[in-house]
Scaffold this motif. Structure first.
Motif, mmCIF file in Angstrom:
data_model
loop_
_atom_site.group_PDB
_atom_site.id
_atom_site.type_symbol
_atom_site.label_atom_id
_atom_site.label_comp_id
_atom_site.label_asym_id
_atom_site.label_seq_id
_atom_site.Cartn_x
_atom_site.Cartn_y
_atom_site.Cartn_z
ATOM 1 N N LEU A 155 1.015 -1.369 0.027
ATOM 2 C CA LEU A 155 -0.198 0.219 -0.405
ATOM 3 C C LEU A 155 1.047 1.334 -0.399
ATOM 4 O O LEU A 155 1.434 1.190 0.846
ATOM 5 N N TYR A 158 1.304 4.494 2.447
ATOM 6 C CA TYR A 158 -0.397 4.724 3.290
ATOM 7 C C TYR A 158 -0.161 5.640 5.008
ATOM 8 O O TYR A 158 -1.858 5.707 5.186
ATOM 9 N N ASP A 167 5.159 3.397 2.991
ATOM 10 C CA ASP A 167 4.633 2.370 2.129
ATOM 11 C C ASP A 167 4.378 1.078 3.300
ATOM 12 O O ASP A 167 4.375 0.997 4.110
ATOM 13 N N ARG A 168 3.366 0.455 3.090
ATOM 14 C CA ARG A 168 2.894 -0.751 4.527
ATOM 15 C C ARG A 168 3.049 -1.361 3.214
ATOM 16 O O ARG A 168 1.854 -1.715 1.907
#
Length: 181
Positions: A155, A158, A167-168
């Motif tokens: 993601l 995120y 980002d995840r």
């Protein structure tokens, strides 16, 4: 209340009001360590904030929507793990976790998450467990990777934490995959 025996040194215990002071002290001692990847330490200003978190967690548990448990190492609160939600309709949950810096490197989170996955599949009858963690958090990413979770995606941007977007990565594990690693 509810306690899960993990091994001779580790137990998971549902967080109760009696844990509020110890929970706050652990967060307070580990503010910079935890704050690198999680937002809640900055929002936890006093023991009352930990007490309110525990109260919300107990309400969610009573409603069947998840819960948080303390990770106890030799009787001392070392961190926490929990089901962020429980969706009986889809048979899914997501596990979150964190650990105080003094307790890292002992496999405590891996043991705790393994127990939580067992509980999700065999006690709650769920079919899928997710874990999300910041892409840059290698120690946190190692837990689902060690336990046989599949990387399902990233993601992008995120969350916004410490002045930058992160980002995840999303990991997933299906019940029929559990134990095949």
């Amino acid at each position: 209340m509810f306690t899960m025996h993990v091994d001779d040194d580790v137990e998971l215990s549902i967080l109760e009001p009696k844990h509020a002071d110890a929970l706050f002290e652990l967060v307070d001692r580990n503010r910079s360590h935890l704050g690198m990847w999680l937002s809640f330490p900055n929002k936890t200003k006093e023991a009352g904030d930990s007490a309110a978190f525990i109260s919300r967690s107990l309400t969610r548990m009573a409603d069947g929507g998840g819960f948080w448990a303390g990770i106890l190492y030799k009787g001392e609160l070392a961190g926490s793990t929990g089901f962020l939600y429980i969706d009986q309709e889809t048979g899914r949950t997501e596990i979150g976790y964190w650990l105080g810096a003094a307790f890292t490197g002992r496999g405590l989170v891996t043991k705790a998450v393994r127990k939580m996955v067992d509980y999700a599949f065999f006690e709650l009858g769920l079919r899928k467990v997710d874990i999300q963690t910041a892409v840059g958090n290698g120690k946190s990413r190692a837990v689902p990777e060690r336990l046989g979770f599949t990387k399902e995606g990233v993601l992008r941007e995120y969350e916004y934490l410490n002045g930058s977007h992160h980002d995840r990565i999303v990991y997933g594990l299906l019940k029929e995959e559990w134990g095949k690693f």
